[in-house]
Design an enzyme around this catalytic site. Structure first.
Site, PDB file in Angstrom:
ATOM      1  N   ASP A 169      -3.145   9.990  10.103  1.00 48.43           N
ATOM      2  CA  ASP A 169      -2.461  10.070  11.133  1.00 48.43           C
ATOM      3  C   ASP A 169      -1.485   9.844  11.160  1.00 48.43           C
ATOM      4  O   ASP A 169      -1.042   9.520  12.825  1.00 48.43           O
ATOM      5  CB  ASP A 169      -3.487  10.437  12.083  1.00 48.43           C
ATOM      6  CG  ASP A 169      -3.480  11.164  13.461  1.00 48.43           C
ATOM      7  OD1 ASP A 169      -3.029  11.777  13.171  1.00 48.43           O
ATOM      8  OD2 ASP A 169      -4.341  10.885  14.391  1.00 48.43           O
ATOM      9  N   ASP A 360      10.608  -8.623  -2.151  1.00 49.72           N
ATOM     10  CA  ASP A 360       9.906  -7.705  -2.673  1.00 49.72           C
ATOM     11  C   ASP A 360       9.694  -6.941  -3.038  1.00 49.72           C
ATOM     12  O   ASP A 360       9.808  -5.700  -2.913  1.00 49.72           O
ATOM     13  CB  ASP A 360       8.666  -7.338  -1.232  1.00 49.72           C
ATOM     14  CG  ASP A 360       7.474  -7.053  -1.621  1.00 49.72           C
ATOM     15  OD1 ASP A 360       7.174  -6.712  -2.451  1.00 49.72           O
ATOM     16  OD2 ASP A 360       7.296  -6.131  -0.561  1.00 49.72           O
TER      17      ASP A 360
END
Length: 490
Positions: A169, A360
Site C-alpha cells: 500500500d 551497504d
C-alpha cells in the site's frame, strides 16, 4: 517465562497469553524486538495522553508523553468493538512485522498495550507531516529534492524486500517526515496490509489504494514488484503534479482498465520537461511486465538517483569507533540498543547513517562481512588487516549471531560514548526499567520491559547477574550505570 503487565508486581512469574507467545522469542537474542509485546494494563500508568492527531472509524491517534523519560510518541487507539476479527489479525500481523524491522526510514514501534476495551499501538511521533504536503509547500522544488526523498523510500523498500516483505500500500500518505526540520528523514508507515512471502511465491489478494495499485495486483498474481510500480506512480506525481494515466473516470473498473492498458502519459509537457534520466527511470518503474521493472536495490544505483541525490560518504571517524567497540555482556548490549533506538536524535544519527548506507553495497539494510572488509580495505589498503579487524568487529557487534550487522547494532558500536552514554540517556534508560520509581530494578521490572522474550527463571537470573554485582537480586542505579560505562572501546 517473561510476563508483560502494565505494572510491576513483585517477582511472581506470570504466564504469557497465546498472543504474547506468538510475538515473543524463546531465547535471549539481543535486538529491538525483545522490548515489544502485548502488555496488559492501564496505558496511563506509563503515558500522559495529549492532543488528538487524527481520527478514523476504528478510533483515534493521539500524541502521548512517556512519564519517565518525557519522550513524545504517537498512540493509535483501536476500539475492540469496532474492528472485525480479520482487522484484529491484520493489526497483530503489522505488530509482528514492525517489531522485527530495524531501518532508519521505517516507522519504529515501541509498545503494544491492551485493556478491556482497546488496543494501543505506540510508535515514534512523526510531526513533519506527509511528504506530498511538504513538497507542495516548498518555494523551490527540483529533481534533486525528489531524488533525495525517493532514495530514502526505496532504501526502506529494499530492506523490506530483502526480508521478503511486501508493503502492498505504497502511496504518498504513507510516506511521512520525522520532523519539520528541512533535513528531516523520511519514514514509511502503515504496514497493516504488508505481507511476508515465501521466496518466489506470488500473492493473489487484491489490496492497496486504487490510484497506486499495480496492474498485476488487479490480476491477482503479483510479487514485491508491485511496490515498485506504486513508487513509480508516486515519483511521476511528485515531479509532474499529475498521474501517468487518466483518473477522471466514472467507475473503479474504468480506472483499473486505464492502469492495465500499458498506455501512460509520457508525452505531456510536464513529463518531457524532466531530465532524460528521470523519464527513463519512471518508465522502467511503470513497466507493464513486473519482471522488467528494476528491484528497489537496483534503483538505488540508478543514474538519476546517483546524480541527483546526495552521496552517502563514509566517515573515517565513525569507522575508527566501530573498530574499537568492545562489549562484555548481552544485557549491556540490549540496553545500548534500547538507548540507540529510542533516545538518540536524528542529528546524532546523521553521520552514522551516511556511513552505514555507503558501506551497504547490496542495499539490504544490513552489513555483511564482505561489505565491511571492502570498506576497511579501502581505508587500510591492506585486505588481510581488514579481514582480521572485521572478524573482531563481528565477534563484538553481531549480538544475535545473524551473520550480518543490523542498523541498530551499528548505531551502538559506532556512536561516540559521550553521545550514546550521556548521563541524561543513562538516567532515562534506568527510569524506563524502574517502573515503580523506587530507585532499583527488580526481576519483574526487567521482564516487563524485555517482554518480547519468553525464557525461564534460571535464564532471567543469569541475565540479572550480569549487572547485579552485589548479588542481592536487584539492580541498583550505580550497578546499572557502571555496567554501561565499563570500557566500551578497546
Amino acid at each position: 517465562m517473561g510476563a508483560c503487565s502494565g505494572k510491576s508486581g513483585g517477582d511472581k512469574q506470570q504466564a504469557m497469553s497465546k498472543e504474547q507467545k506468538q510475538l515473543a522469542v524463546n531465547k535471549f537474542e539481543v535486538g529491538p524486538n525483545i522490548f515489544v509485546n502485548l502488555k496488559q494494563g492501564d496505558i496511563t500508568d506509563t503515558y500522559i495522553i495529549n492532543k488528538i492527531l487524527g481520527e478514523g472509524s476504528y478510533g483515534q491517534v493521539r500524541l502521548v508523553q512517556h512519564k519517565k523519560t518525557g519522550q513524545q510518541r504517537a498512540m493509535k487507539q483501536i476500539q475492540k468493538k469496532k474492528i472485525l476479527k480479520e482487522q484484529e489479525d491484520a493489526m497483530f500481523s503489522e505488530v509482528a512485522l514492525l517489531k522485527d524491522m530495524d531501518h532508519q526510514n521505517i516507522v519504529k514501534l515501541f509498545e503494544l498495550y491492551q485493556d478491556s476495551q482497546n488496543y494501543y499501538l505506540v510508535t515514534e511521533y512523526l510531526n513533519g507531516g506527509e511528504l506530498l504536503d511538504k513538497l507542495t509547500k516548498l518555494s523551490t522544488f527540483n529533481e534533486r529534492t525528489a531524488a533525495e526523498y525517493m532514495k530514502q523510500v526505496l532504501s526502506a523498500l529494499s530492506y523490506c524486500h530483502a526480508q521478503n516483505i511486501i508493503h502492498r500500500d505504497m502511496k504518498p500518505s504513507n510516506i511521512m517526515l520525522a520532523s519539520p526540520d528541512p533535513k528531516s528523514p523520511v519514514k514509511v508507515i502503515d504496514f497493516g496490509t504488508a505481507k511476508k512471502q515465501l521466496s518466489g511465491e506470488s500473492q493473489t489478494q487484491v489490496i492497496g489504494t486504487p490510484l497506486y495499485i499495480a496492474p498485476e495486483v488487479i490480476d491477482k498474481n503479483y510479487t514485491e514488484k508491485c511496490d515498485i510500480w506504486s513508487c513509480g506512480v508516486i515519483l511521476y506525481q511528485i515531479l509532474t503534479g499529475k498521474f501517468p494515466f487518466d483518473v477522471k473516470v466514472q467507475s473503479l473498473q474504468q480506472l483499473f482498465n486505464n492502469i492495465k492498458s500499458g498506455k501512460y502519459n509520457f508525452n505531456s509537457k510536464e513529463f518531457t520537461s524532466l531530465s532524460f534520466e528521470a523519464q527513463a527511470l519512471i518508465k522502467s518503474m511503470l513497466s507493464l511486465d513486473p519482471k522488467k521493472r528494476p528491484a528497489a536495490s537496483e534503483i538505488l544505483n540508478d543514474p538519476w538517483i546517483k546524480e541527483k541525490a546526495k552521496e552517502d560518504k563514509i566517515s573515517l571517524d565513525v569507522m575508527n569507533d566501530l573498530g574499537k567497540f568492545h562489549n562484555e555482556s548481552n544485557m549491556r548490549a540490549a540496553i545500548l540498543q534500547l538507548i540507540a533506538g529510542e533516545m538518540m536524535t536524528n542529528e546524532e544519527k546523521d553521520q552514522l547513517n551516511q556511513t552505514f548506507q555507503s558501506m551497504d553495497k547490496n542495499k539490504d539494510g544490513q552489513l555483511s562481512k564482505e561489505e565491511l572488509i571492502q570498506a576497511y580495505t579501502q581505508v587500510f589498503n591492506d585486505e588481510l588487516k581488514a579481514k582480521h579487524l572485521v572478524d573482531d568487529i563481528f565477534t563484538q557487534i553481531d549480538q544475535n549471531n545473524s551473520g550480518k550487522i543490523s542498523y541498530t547494532e551499528f548505531l551502538v558500536a559506532s556512536s561516540k560514548q559521550n553521545t550514546i552514554l550521556s548521563k541524561t540517556k543513562i538516567d532515562q534508560a534506568f527510569k524506563m526499567f524502574d517502573k515503580d520509581g523506587n530507585g532499583q530494578i527488580s526481576k519483574q521490572e526487567l521482564q516487563d520491559i524485555m517482554c518480547g522474550v519468553d525464557i525461564d527463571n534460571a535464564q532471567w537470573g543469569q541475565i540479572i547477574a550480569q549487572c547485579d554485582k552485589n548479588g542481592d537480586g536487584i539492580i541498583q542505579y550505580d550497578e546499572f550505570a557502571n555496567m554501561l560505562l565499563q570500557t566500551a572501546k578497546k
